[in-house]
Enzyme design. Structure first.
Site, PDB file in Angstrom:
ATOM      1  CB  THR A 177      -1.929   6.950  -3.748  1.00 17.42           C
ATOM      2  OG1 THR A 177      -1.360   5.643  -3.560  1.00 17.42           O
ATOM      3  CG2 THR A 177      -0.933   7.838  -4.450  1.00 17.42           C
TER       4      THR A 177
ATOM      5  CG  ASP B 154       0.351  -8.670  11.622  1.00 11.43           C
ATOM      6  OD1 ASP B 154       1.364  -8.839  10.905  1.00 11.43           O
ATOM      7  OD2 ASP B 154      -0.039  -7.561  12.007  1.00 11.43           O
TER       8      ASP B 154
ATOM      9  NE  ARG C 101      -2.842   1.793   3.436  1.00 12.06           N
ATOM     10  CZ  ARG C 101      -3.928   2.440   3.846  1.00 12.06           C
ATOM     11  NH1 ARG C 101      -5.095   2.137   3.335  1.00 12.06           N
ATOM     12  NH2 ARG C 101      -3.843   3.352   4.781  1.00 12.06           N
TER      13      ARG C 101
ATOM     14  CG  ASP D  41      -2.796  -7.986   9.652  1.00 12.77           C
ATOM     15  OD1 ASP D  41      -2.387  -9.003   9.040  1.00 12.77           O
ATOM     16  OD2 ASP D  41      -2.514  -6.829   9.293  1.00 12.77           O
TER      17      ASP D  41
HETATM   18  N1  URA Z   1      -6.596  -7.325   5.944  1.00  8.82           N
HETATM   19  C1  URA Z   1      -6.679  -8.089   7.051  1.00  8.82           C
HETATM   20  O1  URA Z   1      -5.810  -8.912   7.299  1.00  8.82           O
HETATM   21  N2  URA Z   1      -7.753  -7.941   7.857  1.00  8.82           N
HETATM   22  C2  URA Z   1      -8.734  -7.051   7.597  1.00  8.82           C
HETATM   23  O2  URA Z   1      -9.685  -6.980   8.367  1.00  8.82           O
HETATM   24  C3  URA Z   1      -8.625  -6.263   6.442  1.00  8.82           C
HETATM   25  C4  URA Z   1      -7.561  -6.412   5.635  1.00  8.82           C
END
Ligand code: URA
Length: 211
Positions: free
Chosen positions: A110, A205, A106, A202
Site C-alpha cells: 500500500t 541509517d 511502511r 537516511d
Molecule cells: N527519511 C529519511 O531518513 N530521509 C529522507 O530523505 C526521507 C525520509
C-alpha cells in the site's frame, strides 16, 4: 511556494551551521549523532517558545520573587526509528518529561505506514505533545502518528523535524490543520524514492550507523 501557514522554519545561525554538517555526506556517524543531539536541543527551545506559563513565587537567597511554571506537562513522542535520534537532545532541556513511542513501518504494497507499536503515558490529554522525526518527507508517517496520538486522547500536538519538504508539509497540514510544524529547513522536493532533496540521506541509517 507551499502554503506555510502553521509552519515555522527556524532560522538561526547555529542551526544553519549544524545542519550543514548533518547534510555533509562526509560527516561520520559520531559527528552526525552529536549534531543531531545539539539540533534537537535548539529545536525544542524554539518549538516551546509560546507554551503557557503560570506565575509561581520563589524564595531566592535574598528575597521572595515571582517565577514561572509550565501550565501543562510536555510529552516527547519520537516516531521510530529515526525520531529516537532527537530524544536525547530534547531531554537535555526537558529532563523530567515523559516519552511516548510510536512504531510505524511502511507496508510495501500500500506504501502507507502501519503501526507496530504505540505506548503513551496516561496524561496524554493534559500534555503538550512534541511529536518528533528528523525528516518530514511524504508526511504519511507523521499524519498516521498524529492520528494515533489523537485517538489516544492527545489534544495539543506540535510536530518537530529538521528537514521538511513541500509535499510533507502539505500532507500533515491538510490532514491535521491544528498541528503546527517546526522545521530547521524546508527543502526543495522529494525524489522518486521518497527521499528529500537535497536532504541529508537516511537519517536513521546515518544516526545508527546502519548504512
Ligand atoms: N527519511 C529519511 O531518513 N530521509 C529522507 O530523505 C526521507 C525520509
Amino acid at each position: 511556494m507551499p502554503n506555510l501557514s502553521g509552519v515555522t522554519v527556524i532560522d538561526h545561525p547555529l542551526i544553519r551551521v549544524k545542519m550543514t554538517e548533518l547534510r555533509d555526506a562526509q560527516t561520520t556517524s559520531a559527528v552526525f549523532r552529536a549534531r543531531l543531539n545539539e539540533l534537537a536541543t535548539l529545536m525544542v527551545f524554539e518549538a516551546t517558545r509560546d507554551l503557557a506559563t503560570r506565575a509561581v513565587r520563589v524564595q531566592t537567597p535574598l528575597a521572595e520573587t515571582e517565577g514561572a511554571a509550565l501550565v501543562r506537562p510536555i510529552i516527547v513522542a519520537p516516531i521510530l526509528r529515526a525520531g529516537l535520534g532527537l530524544v536525547e537532545g530534547m531531554l537535555d532541556l526537558l529532563p523530567d518529561v515523559s516519552v511516548a513511542h510510536i512504531g510505524l513501518v511502511r507496508n510495501e504494497e500500500t506504501r502507507r505506514p502501519e503501526s507496530y507499536y504505540f505506548k503513551a503515558p496516561a496524561h496524554l490529554a493534559e500534555a503538550d505533545v512534541l511529536l518528533v522525526d528528523p525528516m518530514l518527507a511524504t508526511g504519511w508517517s507523521a499524519t498516521a502518528a498524529v492520528a494515533q496520538l489523537k485517538e489516544a486522547g492527545a489534544t495539543s500536538i506540535r510536530f518537530v523535524c529538521l528537514v521538511s519538504c513541500p509535499a510533507g508539509v502539505a500532507q500533515v497540514r491538510d490532514a491535521h490543520p491544528d498541528v503546527q510544524i517546526f522545521t530547521a529547513a524546508l527543502d526543495r522536493e522529494l525524489n522518486d524514492r521518497a527521499y528529500i532533496v537535497p536532504g541529508l540521506g537516511d537519517a536513521g541509517d546515518r544516526y545508527f550507523g546502519t548504512t
